[in-house]
Write a protein that holds these residues in place. Sequence first.
Motif, PDB file in Angstrom:
ATOM      1  N   TYR A  60       0.777  -1.204  -0.102  1.00 31.11           N
ATOM      2  CA  TYR A  60      -0.017  -0.117  -0.112  1.00 31.11           C
ATOM      3  C   TYR A  60       0.827   1.304   0.211  1.00 31.11           C
ATOM      4  O   TYR A  60       0.580   2.119  -0.625  1.00 31.11           O
ATOM      5  N   CYS A  61       1.950   1.279   0.355  1.00 30.79           N
ATOM      6  CA  CYS A  61       2.886   2.305   0.742  1.00 30.79           C
ATOM      7  C   CYS A  61       3.816   2.349  -0.370  1.00 30.79           C
ATOM      8  O   CYS A  61       4.775   3.300  -0.404  1.00 30.79           O
ATOM      9  N   GLY A  62       4.016   1.110  -1.072  1.00 33.33           N
ATOM     10  CA  GLY A  62       5.126   1.557  -2.254  1.00 33.33           C
ATOM     11  C   GLY A  62       6.473   1.144  -1.827  1.00 33.33           C
ATOM     12  O   GLY A  62       7.552   1.731  -2.273  1.00 33.33           O
ATOM     13  N   VAL A  63       6.496   0.391  -0.922  1.00 30.41           N
ATOM     14  CA  VAL A  63       8.202   0.051  -0.486  1.00 30.41           C
ATOM     15  C   VAL A  63       8.069  -1.737  -0.390  1.00 30.41           C
ATOM     16  O   VAL A  63       7.257  -2.583  -0.829  1.00 30.41           O
ATOM     17  N   VAL A  64       9.369  -2.047   0.000  1.00 25.52           N
ATOM     18  CA  VAL A  64       9.530  -3.603  -0.091  1.00 25.52           C
ATOM     19  C   VAL A  64       9.374  -4.093   1.372  1.00 25.52           C
ATOM     20  O   VAL A  64       9.750  -3.538   2.335  1.00 25.52           O
ATOM     21  N   GLY A  65       8.472  -4.973   1.293  1.00 20.19           N
ATOM     22  CA  GLY A  65       8.321  -5.738   2.620  1.00 20.19           C
ATOM     23  C   GLY A  65       8.799  -7.260   2.717  1.00 20.19           C
ATOM     24  O   GLY A  65       8.513  -7.963   1.442  1.00 20.19           O
ATOM     25  N   TYR A  66       9.549  -7.527   3.637  1.00 21.05           N
ATOM     26  CA  TYR A  66      10.165  -8.908   3.771  1.00 21.05           C
ATOM     27  C   TYR A  66       9.484  -9.661   4.940  1.00 21.05           C
ATOM     28  O   TYR A  66       9.850  -9.342   6.022  1.00 21.05           O
TER      29      TYR A  66
END
Length: 421
Positions: free
Chosen positions: A171-177
């Motif tokens: 939703y925020c346009g970043v990478v999530g791992y």
Amino acid sequence: MEPNRLTATEAARAIAAGRLSPADLMEACLARAASREPAVNAFVHLDPAQARRGAAKARPGPLHGIPFGVKDVLDTADMPTGYGSPIWAGWRPRGDSAAVAAARAAGAVIMGKTVTTEFATRHPGATANPHNLAHTPGGSSSGSAAAVADFMLPLAFGTQTAGSIVRPAAYCGVVGYKPTYGALHRAGMKVMSESLDTIGVMARSVADCALAMAAMTGRTLGDPEAKPGRAPRLGLTLGQEPGKAAPETVALLRRVADQARKAGAEVVDFTLPPELLKAAETHPALMNMETAQSLAWELNEARAQLSPVLLDRMDWARSQPMAAFREARLAQSAAKLCFARATEGLDALLTPSAPGEAPEGLGWTGDATFNLLWTTLWGPNVTVPAGTGPKGLPLGVQLVGRIGEDAAVLGWARWLQAAMG
């Protein structure tokens, strides 16, 4: 470039080379937070003087001087830990959680505590999506996703029980791992679901996620920037409820699959076996019944301070027969074994990170339909930005891998980004 806009990997290199100091990096991050925090509300605790002191005495290590946000379900000895609940307002743990201690030992500077939904469940905090303040940033790792996306800091902890890292990151346009279950020890975390809760990280690059996790665990996760010797073989799926995917998400997945094929990948349709469908069906019982066990004291002694939406779920969970709990646990075990067999010959699954763009309003953090099954399976999940939707908000796609294959999935996530151009 302003120091706060550097990725963690870029900042670490600059600090190691003497081109940037931890103090100057922290000042840039604090300045950004000062200008944006009144609107975004990513932090529940941010003490600039304390952050500056931390930067001044940052330990040497792979994360030397890198500002790090801590989701407020992880204990910190020098900052309050409220778990997103008024019941625990002002609570000061005696020690750091294992994950926070690992970050500090690697040289990271804890900048502040980021907003979480209530006990990392449903009731949201005040955080807004930095791309459009009228929309949710997702949850439950709301503040971490927003702070990283808005250049307040380069790294932040998230936790995931259903979709609490992958969905807000998308939703925020970043990478999530979300790493393999148990990659980061949960000591000092307010654990809700014993069988599901996993600590992970959010950043602005895949390499940052690999850097942070390797630094904290001592594991070798490779270099996601290194070009692999071959293209991947990917399974394509809309998950167990394809009808919940917005039209733009269906179109996005098709486009990304085509781009992957043009870059040399083999992309094949993947049909979910019955064991995976069963695990997805029983996930709510597993998650909520374990959460009711975790919150026994709060439910018995501080019920009036729990939100109505959480009470509704906990009362439902407590009304369920133990047979439903046993069934959910068995379904999870069967699905993990099945997934390993069903994905043999594939490098990862390619699937949506969320139903669509971040919903409007701050009262709901979105639907975890496209995450909960993959969390249940315990393997790594990585979401990468993949464009924007009709309202101009970010969209992401995620890669799902088998237990322990984190390095490979991170590498393929970076490969996919390159394929998308």
